[in-house]
Design a protein around this motif. Structure first.
Motif, short mmCIF file in Angstrom:
data_model
loop_
_atom_site.label_atom_id
_atom_site.label_comp_id
_atom_site.label_asym_id
_atom_site.label_seq_id
_atom_site.Cartn_x
_atom_site.Cartn_y
_atom_site.Cartn_z
N MET A 1 -0.93 1.98 -4.74
CA MET A 1 -0.07 0.83 -4.10
C MET A 1 -1.22 -0.45 -4.16
O MET A 1 -2.48 0.07 -3.55
CB MET A 1 0.39 1.04 -2.72
N ASP A 2 -0.94 -1.32 -4.33
CA ASP A 2 -2.11 -2.79 -4.04
C ASP A 2 -2.34 -2.95 -2.62
O ASP A 2 -1.58 -2.63 -1.88
CB ASP A 2 -1.24 -3.85 -4.71
N LYS A 3 -3.53 -3.03 -2.65
CA LYS A 3 -4.27 -3.17 -1.21
C LYS A 3 -3.65 -4.43 -0.54
O LYS A 3 -3.37 -4.38 0.71
CB LYS A 3 -5.73 -3.68 -1.18
N SER A 4 -3.12 -5.49 -1.17
CA SER A 4 -2.73 -6.86 -0.32
C SER A 4 -1.24 -6.23 0.05
O SER A 4 -0.89 -6.68 0.98
CB SER A 4 -2.59 -7.98 -1.18
N LEU A 5 -0.55 -5.43 -0.67
CA LEU A 5 0.62 -4.94 -0.28
C LEU A 5 0.56 -4.20 0.84
O LEU A 5 1.38 -4.40 1.95
CB LEU A 5 1.33 -4.27 -1.38
N LYS A 6 -0.19 -3.23 0.95
CA LYS A 6 -0.50 -2.22 2.10
C LYS A 6 -0.82 -3.18 3.31
O LYS A 6 -0.35 -2.68 4.55
CB LYS A 6 -1.56 -1.49 1.93
N GLN A 7 -1.54 -4.38 3.16
CA GLN A 7 -1.93 -5.16 4.37
C GLN A 7 -0.83 -5.80 4.87
O GLN A 7 -0.54 -6.14 6.13
CB GLN A 7 -3.00 -5.94 3.95
N LEU A 8 0.21 -6.37 3.82
CA LEU A 8 1.38 -6.88 4.38
C LEU A 8 2.22 -5.96 5.13
O LEU A 8 2.90 -6.59 5.92
CB LEU A 8 1.95 -7.61 3.14
#
Length: 72
Positions: A1-8
């Protein structure tokens, strides 16, 4: 999973959860002070260790009750 998606996703969870927890914590501080006064543990006289512990106890009590009610 993309890091920015996890942050969101984390931000989304915090935005949804935090207002409830904050309000329950504030109400719990009042409940803790009230119960402490009824039980003779002392009154809330400002910011000291006794008042702090009563507030934490009341907040924990309300958070547990909230989770029990929410599960039903």
């Amino acid at each position: 999973m993309d890091k920015s998606l996890k942050q969101l996703q984390l931000i989304s969870i915090l935005i949804h959860w935090m207002p409830n927890a904050i309000l329950i914590g504030i109400a719990g501080a009042f409940v803790g002070g009230f119960i402490g006064s009824l039980l003779g543990l002392g009154t809330v006289t400002g910011f000291n260790i006794g008042s702090f512990l009563l507030a934490i106890g009341g907040a924990l009590l309300l958070l547990v009750l909230y989770r029990v009610i929410k599960k039903k």
